[in-house]
Design a protein around this motif. Structure first.
Motif, mmCIF file in Angstrom:
data_model
loop_
_atom_site.group_PDB
_atom_site.id
_atom_site.type_symbol
_atom_site.label_atom_id
_atom_site.label_comp_id
_atom_site.label_asym_id
_atom_site.label_seq_id
_atom_site.Cartn_x
_atom_site.Cartn_y
_atom_site.Cartn_z
ATOM 1 N N GLY A 68 10.706 -11.437 2.869
ATOM 2 C CA GLY A 68 9.576 -12.104 3.503
ATOM 3 C C GLY A 68 8.244 -11.574 2.997
ATOM 4 N N ARG A 69 7.194 -12.374 3.231
ATOM 5 C CA ARG A 69 5.844 -12.030 2.782
ATOM 6 C C ARG A 69 4.866 -12.151 3.936
ATOM 7 N NH1 ARG A 69 9.112 -15.865 1.077
ATOM 8 N NH2 ARG A 69 7.603 -17.421 0.473
ATOM 9 N N LEU A 70 4.086 -11.102 4.143
ATOM 10 C CA LEU A 70 3.017 -11.124 5.139
ATOM 11 C C LEU A 70 1.700 -11.265 4.386
ATOM 12 C CD1 LEU A 70 2.606 -8.868 8.242
ATOM 13 C CD2 LEU A 70 0.667 -9.443 6.814
ATOM 14 N N VAL A 71 0.944 -12.319 4.696
ATOM 15 C CA VAL A 71 -0.318 -12.585 4.011
ATOM 16 C C VAL A 71 -1.472 -12.193 4.929
ATOM 17 C CG1 VAL A 71 -1.722 -14.284 2.813
ATOM 18 C CG2 VAL A 71 0.765 -14.504 2.790
ATOM 19 N N VAL A 72 -2.265 -11.220 4.479
ATOM 20 C CA VAL A 72 -3.415 -10.731 5.239
ATOM 21 C C VAL A 72 -4.630 -11.590 4.893
ATOM 22 C CG1 VAL A 72 -4.956 -8.766 5.628
ATOM 23 C CG2 VAL A 72 -2.501 -8.387 5.243
ATOM 24 N N LEU A 73 -5.238 -12.191 5.937
ATOM 25 C CA LEU A 73 -6.400 -13.054 5.747
ATOM 26 C C LEU A 73 -7.661 -12.522 6.412
ATOM 27 C CD1 LEU A 73 -4.505 -16.365 6.359
ATOM 28 C CD2 LEU A 73 -5.465 -15.632 4.192
ATOM 29 N N GLY A 74 -7.527 -11.528 7.246
ATOM 30 C CA GLY A 74 -8.694 -10.993 7.935
ATOM 31 C C GLY A 74 -8.291 -10.106 9.087
ATOM 32 N N PHE A 75 -9.303 -9.737 9.874
ATOM 33 C CA PHE A 75 -9.088 -8.763 10.944
ATOM 34 C C PHE A 75 -9.875 -9.148 12.188
ATOM 35 C CE2 PHE A 75 -9.039 -6.779 6.751
ATOM 36 C CZ PHE A 75 -7.705 -6.424 6.684
ATOM 37 N N THR A 76 -9.600 -10.330 12.743
ATOM 38 C CA THR A 76 -10.319 -10.738 13.946
ATOM 39 C C THR A 76 -9.991 -9.829 15.125
ATOM 40 O OG1 THR A 76 -8.625 -12.348 14.583
ATOM 41 C CG2 THR A 76 -10.465 -13.152 13.231
ATOM 42 N N GLY A 77 -8.887 -9.099 15.042
ATOM 43 C CA GLY A 77 -8.537 -8.129 16.079
ATOM 44 C C GLY A 77 -9.404 -6.887 16.016
ATOM 45 N N ARG A 78 -10.294 -6.837 15.012
ATOM 46 C CA ARG A 78 -11.294 -5.778 14.821
ATOM 47 C C ARG A 78 -10.696 -4.418 14.463
ATOM 48 N NH1 ARG A 78 -14.059 -8.667 19.163
ATOM 49 N NH2 ARG A 78 -15.860 -9.667 18.230
ATOM 50 N N GLU A 79 -9.428 -4.385 14.153
ATOM 51 C CA GLU A 79 -8.809 -3.134 13.734
ATOM 52 C C GLU A 79 -8.053 -3.409 12.440
ATOM 53 O OE1 GLU A 79 -5.022 -0.442 15.035
ATOM 54 O OE2 GLU A 79 -6.223 -1.300 16.638
ATOM 55 N N ASN B 176 12.962 -5.264 1.529
ATOM 56 C CA ASN B 176 12.328 -5.878 0.361
ATOM 57 C C ASN B 176 11.289 -6.911 0.763
ATOM 58 O OD1 ASN B 176 13.701 -4.547 -1.888
ATOM 59 N ND2 ASN B 176 15.527 -5.490 -0.996
ATOM 60 N N ILE B 177 10.391 -6.497 1.648
ATOM 61 C CA ILE B 177 9.324 -7.384 2.097
ATOM 62 C C ILE B 177 8.017 -6.996 1.405
ATOM 63 C CG2 ILE B 177 10.430 -7.921 4.294
ATOM 64 C CD1 ILE B 177 8.616 -5.832 5.631
ATOM 65 N N ALA B 178 7.021 -7.888 1.485
ATOM 66 C CA ALA B 178 5.746 -7.654 0.800
ATOM 67 C C ALA B 178 4.579 -7.933 1.733
ATOM 68 C CB ALA B 178 5.642 -8.556 -0.425
ATOM 69 N N VAL B 179 3.514 -7.178 1.539
ATOM 70 C CA VAL B 179 2.233 -7.429 2.212
ATOM 71 C C VAL B 179 1.263 -7.854 1.127
ATOM 72 C CG1 VAL B 179 0.331 -6.432 3.534
ATOM 73 C CG2 VAL B 179 2.692 -5.744 4.024
ATOM 74 N N LEU B 180 0.662 -9.026 1.295
ATOM 75 C CA LEU B 180 -0.208 -9.613 0.281
ATOM 76 C C LEU B 180 -1.596 -9.872 0.848
ATOM 77 C CD1 LEU B 180 2.357 -12.352 -0.748
ATOM 78 C CD2 LEU B 180 1.933 -10.222 -1.995
ATOM 79 N N GLY B 181 -2.616 -9.540 0.109
ATOM 80 C CA GLY B 181 -3.974 -9.916 0.484
ATOM 81 C C GLY B 181 -4.279 -11.287 -0.081
ATOM 82 N N ALA B 182 -5.099 -12.049 0.621
ATOM 83 C CA ALA B 182 -5.491 -13.381 0.146
ATOM 84 C C ALA B 182 -7.009 -13.498 0.200
ATOM 85 C CB ALA B 182 -4.831 -14.473 0.982
ATOM 86 N N GLY B 183 -7.659 -13.076 -0.876
ATOM 87 C CA GLY B 183 -9.112 -13.177 -1.005
ATOM 88 C C GLY B 183 -9.463 -14.300 -1.953
ATOM 89 N N SER B 184 -9.513 -15.527 -1.437
ATOM 90 C CA SER B 184 -9.705 -16.698 -2.310
ATOM 91 C C SER B 184 -11.062 -16.692 -3.002
ATOM 92 C CB SER B 184 -9.504 -17.990 -1.529
ATOM 93 O OG SER B 184 -10.414 -18.071 -0.453
ATOM 94 N N ALA C 54 -3.682 -19.006 -0.146
ATOM 95 C CA ALA C 54 -2.744 -18.076 0.483
ATOM 96 C C ALA C 54 -1.298 -18.543 0.332
ATOM 97 C CB ALA C 54 -3.090 -17.899 1.957
ATOM 98 N N TYR C 55 -1.060 -19.827 0.538
ATOM 99 C CA TYR C 55 0.304 -20.340 0.464
ATOM 100 C C TYR C 55 0.799 -20.510 -0.968
ATOM 101 C CZ TYR C 55 0.561 -21.501 5.468
ATOM 102 O OH TYR C 55 0.623 -21.454 6.834
ATOM 103 N N ARG C 56 -0.017 -21.134 -1.802
ATOM 104 C CA ARG C 56 0.445 -21.484 -3.143
ATOM 105 C C ARG C 56 0.398 -20.316 -4.126
ATOM 106 N NH1 ARG C 56 3.644 -25.490 -2.069
ATOM 107 N NH2 ARG C 56 2.849 -27.570 -2.474
ATOM 108 N N LEU C 57 -0.698 -19.572 -4.119
ATOM 109 C CA LEU C 57 -0.888 -18.554 -5.145
ATOM 110 C C LEU C 57 -0.503 -17.149 -4.692
ATOM 111 C CD1 LEU C 57 -4.218 -19.923 -6.590
ATOM 112 C CD2 LEU C 57 -1.958 -20.076 -7.605
ATOM 113 N N ARG C 58 -0.421 -16.910 -3.421
ATOM 114 C CA ARG C 58 -0.046 -15.578 -2.941
ATOM 115 C C ARG C 58 1.376 -15.568 -2.373
ATOM 116 N NH1 ARG C 58 -1.253 -11.992 -5.102
ATOM 117 N NH2 ARG C 58 -1.566 -10.490 -3.442
ATOM 118 N N ALA C 59 1.657 -16.366 -1.358
ATOM 119 C CA ALA C 59 2.975 -16.327 -0.714
ATOM 120 C C ALA C 59 4.023 -17.176 -1.432
ATOM 121 C CB ALA C 59 2.863 -16.782 0.742
#
Length: 197
Positions: free
Chosen positions: A104-115, A128-136, A4-9
């Motif tokens: 800035g970059r927001l990295v999505v790792l999951g949904f423990t909040g269930r929504e 100029n911000i980004a939303v990134l998925g991190a599916g390692s 998530a840190y090195r390859l996505r954000a």
């Protein structure tokens, strides 16, 4: 978290990271690794015990989950953070976008909040911000050797003690359901270990 840190954000030393769920297994790893990489870490937690664990894992500042955005703005003099680590999703998502600095970059790792939240994409354009998925898992399946390269970078950090997963409870195999309940009910701190023997 390395992925998530090195390859996505593309996290850099000197940047500021906001970690949701900072006292959980993934969140505590996010705090430790960001601090090891030279980032300032702001941890979002829901209780004093979780705040203590986040600080022990390298968080420089800890903010409560309720009202975290105002606290983040205050701690960053209104600038915002460079990276948000979000394994929670749910109703925190929009304020997480608002907490980002320009570029800035927001990295999505999951949904423990269930929504699973949705993004109003105009928000991405405004600063100029980004939303990134991190599916390692998916990445490592498609890129043989990538996991070995990650471990080559992580091993010295583990050997030095810069990263060390905090194990807060150990369960016998017969109590696996109880361990999973603790995670599901958000009572777990750090890592839980299941003993096979």
């Amino acid at each position: 978290m390395h992925f998530a840190y090195r390859l996505r954000a593309h996290l850099q030393a000197g940047e500021t990271v906001l970690v949701h769920g900072a006292a959980g297994g993934l969140g505590s790893a996010a705090c430790q690794l960001a601090a090891a990489y030279g980032a300032r870490v702001l941890a979002v937690v829901s209780s004093p015990a979780k705040a203590d664990l986040a600080r022990a894992c390298g968080a420089h500042d800890v903010v409560p989950a309720d009202g975290f955005l105002d606290q983040v703005r205050s701690l960053t003099d209104g600038r915002g953070v460079d990276v948000v680590v979000d394994p929670v999703g749910g109703d925190r998502f929009t304020d997480s976008l608002r907490a980002l600095a320009t570029h800035g970059r927001l990295v999505v790792l999951g949904f423990t909040g269930r929504e699973i939240p949705t993004v109003a994409v105009n928000r991405l354009l405004l600063r100029n911000i980004a939303v990134l998925g991190a599916g390692s898992r998916e990445y490592y399946q498609d890129h043989p050797g990538a996991a070995a390269r990650a471990w080559a970078e992580l091993t010295p950090l583990m050997n030095s003690g810069a990263i060390a997963p905090p194990v807060t409870a150990t369960y016998p195999l017969a109590q696996t359901a109880a361990a999973l309940r603790a995670i599901d009910e958000r009572r777990a701190l750090g890592r839980l270990v299941i003993r096979l023997r």
